[in-house]
Design a protein around this motif. Structure first.
Motif: not given
Length: 154
Positions: A43-49, A51-55, A82-90
Motif C-alpha cells: 500500500y502506498d499512502g502518498s497522495v501522488t502514489g 511514496g514508500p509502500t507498506y504492508d 499496536v493499532s494500525y492505520d486504515v489503508a485509504s487516502t480517499a
C-alpha cells in the motif's frame, strides 16, 4: 390482599396475551467479521502514489439486516498491542448505503504498517447511522488471523 394479587396477575397475563407479538419485529442489524484477513499487499499512502509502500491487509465484514439509509463503517485492527492505520487516502472511506434490495452489504477496510505480521489480531467494526449524533447501528469485535505470506522486512 389475595384478591388484589390474583386480579393483578390476571391483568398481567391478559396484557401479555393481547400485546403485539415481537416475532413480527424486524431482526436487529448485526456485523460479522471474517475469521481471516486478506493476504499481504503493498500500500502506498502518498497522495501522488510515489511514496514508500507498506504492508497491508484487508478485513471483510458482512452487515446483516440493515435498514434502508446511509451509514459509515469504522474499523480498528490491533496486533501485539499496536493499532494500525486504515489503508485509504480517499475522502468518505467507509461510507455505504443500504436499500430495500440490499440489506446485507459486504464491507471491509484495509490496514497498513510494516509491523503487521502473520498471526492473530483483534478487529473491531462499528456501523453508524449517518444522521445527527451518528448513533451506532451495530458493533462487533473478533480475533482475526492474518495468513502466512510474503511481506516487507521491517
Amino acid at each position: 390482599m389475595r384478591t388484589i394479587l390474583t386480579s393483578t396477575v390476571a391483568a398481567c397475563v391478559a396484557a401479555a396475551l393481547l400485546a403485539p407479538a415481537t416475532a413480527d419485529a424486524a431482526p436487529r442489524p448485526s456485523l460479522k467479521i471474517a475469521h481471516s484477513s486478506s493476504a499481504f499487499y503493498q500500500y502506498d499512502g502518498s497522495v501522488t502514489g510515489t511514496g514508500p509502500t507498506y504492508d497491508a491487509v484487508s478485513v471483510p465484514v458482512q452487515l446483516h439486516n440493515c435498514p434502508a439509509g446511509n451509514y459509515v463503517l469504522w474499523m480498528t485492527l490491533v496486533q501485539d498491542g499496536v493499532s494500525y492505520d486504515v489503508a485509504s487516502t480517499a475522502l468518505g472511506v467507509g461510507e455505504f448505503s443500504c436499500s430495500a434490495t440490499n440489506k446485507s452489504p459486504q464491507l471491509g477496510l484495509g490496514f497498513y504498517g510494516n509491523g503487521l505480521h502473520p498471526g492473530l489480531a483483534t478487529v473491531t467494526a462499528t456501523a453508524y447511522r449517518q444522521v445527527d449524533g451518528m448513533p451506532v447501528l451495530a458493533e462487533a469485535s473478533a480475533t482475526v488471523r492474518i495468513p502466512d505470506g510474503v511481506n516487507n522486512p521491517a
